[in-house]
Design an enzyme around this catalytic site. Sequence first.
Site, mmCIF file in Angstrom:
data_model
loop_
_atom_site.group_PDB
_atom_site.id
_atom_site.type_symbol
_atom_site.label_atom_id
_atom_site.label_comp_id
_atom_site.label_asym_id
_atom_site.label_seq_id
_atom_site.Cartn_x
_atom_site.Cartn_y
_atom_site.Cartn_z
ATOM 1 N N LYS A 22 0.723 -1.223 -0.063
ATOM 2 C CA LYS A 22 0.045 0.119 -0.025
ATOM 3 C C LYS A 22 0.935 1.265 -0.121
ATOM 4 O O LYS A 22 0.833 2.210 -0.749
ATOM 5 C CB LYS A 22 -0.876 -0.011 1.097
ATOM 6 N N ASN A 23 1.935 1.284 1.001
ATOM 7 C CA ASN A 23 2.441 2.758 1.101
ATOM 8 C C ASN A 23 3.521 2.736 -0.023
ATOM 9 O O ASN A 23 4.419 3.894 -0.066
ATOM 10 C CB ASN A 23 3.187 2.640 2.641
ATOM 11 N N ARG A 91 -4.808 10.535 4.807
ATOM 12 C CA ARG A 91 -3.856 11.591 4.996
ATOM 13 C C ARG A 91 -2.753 11.532 3.713
ATOM 14 O O ARG A 91 -2.158 12.651 3.360
ATOM 15 C CB ARG A 91 -2.881 11.345 6.395
ATOM 16 N N CYS A 115 -5.197 12.696 13.409
ATOM 17 C CA CYS A 115 -5.782 11.403 13.043
ATOM 18 C C CYS A 115 -5.901 10.407 14.414
ATOM 19 O O CYS A 115 -5.231 10.792 15.300
ATOM 20 C CB CYS A 115 -5.383 10.941 11.830
ATOM 21 N N ARG A 120 0.301 14.349 13.576
ATOM 22 C CA ARG A 120 0.936 14.182 12.259
ATOM 23 C C ARG A 120 1.035 15.378 11.424
ATOM 24 O O ARG A 120 0.287 15.586 10.528
ATOM 25 C CB ARG A 120 0.252 13.025 11.511
ATOM 26 N N ASP A 303 4.435 0.464 12.348
ATOM 27 C CA ASP A 303 3.161 -0.351 11.659
ATOM 28 C C ASP A 303 3.056 -1.845 11.888
ATOM 29 O O ASP A 303 2.025 -2.236 11.580
ATOM 30 C CB ASP A 303 3.099 -0.081 10.036
#
Length: 420
Positions: A22-23, A91, A115, A120, A303
Amino acid sequence: MYKIVIEGGRPLVGEVTLSGAKNAALPILASTLLTNGVTVLTNVPDLSDVRTMGRLLQLMGAEVTGRGTIKVDSRGIHAFEAPYELVKTMRASVLVLGPMVARFGRARVSLPGGCAIGTRPIDLHLDGLKAMGAQVDLRQGYVEARCKRLHGADLVLRQPTVTGTENLMMAACLAKGRTTIENAAREPEVEELARVLNKMGAVVRGAGTSYIVIEGVDDLHPVEHAVIPDRIEGGTFMVAAVVTGGDILVTNALPEHCDAMIQKLRASGADIQAETGGLRVRGTGAIAPLDISTAPFPGFPTDMQAQFMVLATQAVGPSVITETIFENRFMHVSELCRMGADIEVRGKTAIVHGEPGGLQGATVMATDLRASASLILAGLVAKGTTEVLRVYHLDRGYEAIEKKLTPLGAAIWRVRADGP
Ligand code: EPU
């Protein structure tokens, strides 16, 4: 609305293949704004965050088609705004800021705000763009950036921000002259983005280290690219193997991306072997207590903190887990305690008093993406039935996790639920 229902207590055995990261996919999708043509991305995970980024590009005038393999035609870009409605749901929308300013000389992007895991801020993204010559104003909750053409600059990041490094690296590709980024994030996803940018014709050196040098070019061309496997999804399945006393071959895991996790799993007593094209992870019985402190790559990933906390609940003795990246990333603790875990939080540190077999099924609420994954893991090891509510958090970052867990022997279902 859906919930996930799990009957716990079964060891997970078999093979699993990771989806694209995903990232990595999100910044790569944003990078298509730097080109004028059709980029084809394969191994893109089918996730709600990826669809959100697709919608954002569409709003700007790109044509975005496909799932898994996604084509982005950036020739029709005519709008330069990322509205609050999309940014508040993801975000990472802020990743369009750098490319838009660099290519079109203007961008209006909603400020993301805080969040569930912390405040952040994006000050480092904005300071970098200002140093490259953009005029940046904050108006009515939006960042408005303008410039004729960005110029190269020597940037020093106060701390290594992942999306900040990515935003500035993308912007620098079309700036005039050389940009250097000191104290850059070293995550594999940053390196992957640089690989894509270089394929597009950019000149980026040093990505994957803390010093990146970018020589600006006049234009970039579209490419075809297959996204790297998701190391966080990989780590989640590795913990699933160990915590259930199972044996899973994660067929396409890249060991060099998973080193910090592998070290901690080995220290807990797990057996991990690199096999052709993947990693075999086996639980071997008693789990030794963990001592973990999250850190930027190559350190232990924030994460994975919530998932390893579930492992710690099954250890023989107390584990210490310190979160150094985000100030509010222990939201899963109270839900794990509702399942019978014994966890004390003292500031940035959680002390987990492990008790093998001590978790009981319960109805729990997901609060953010990785917290949701930890509740799924807890459900897999708990006695009885666990229901995880608010699975939309999970769907932001895990592709059909229940469909991947079922063939491994998990008793897990997605069912309709009333309410959120
Ligand atoms: N920070 C600042 N100013 C900035 C930017 C960051 O002070 O301008 C601080 C943050 O508040 C935080 C630290 O720097 O304390 C690091 O944050 P970073 O900017 O690296 O986080 P991010 O880029 O917003 C990415 C991932 C996150 C992951 C973090 C840390 C993406 C799309 N998101 O976020 O992933 O937790 O890096 O590794 O790449 C997730 O996938 O669940 C997730 C939250």
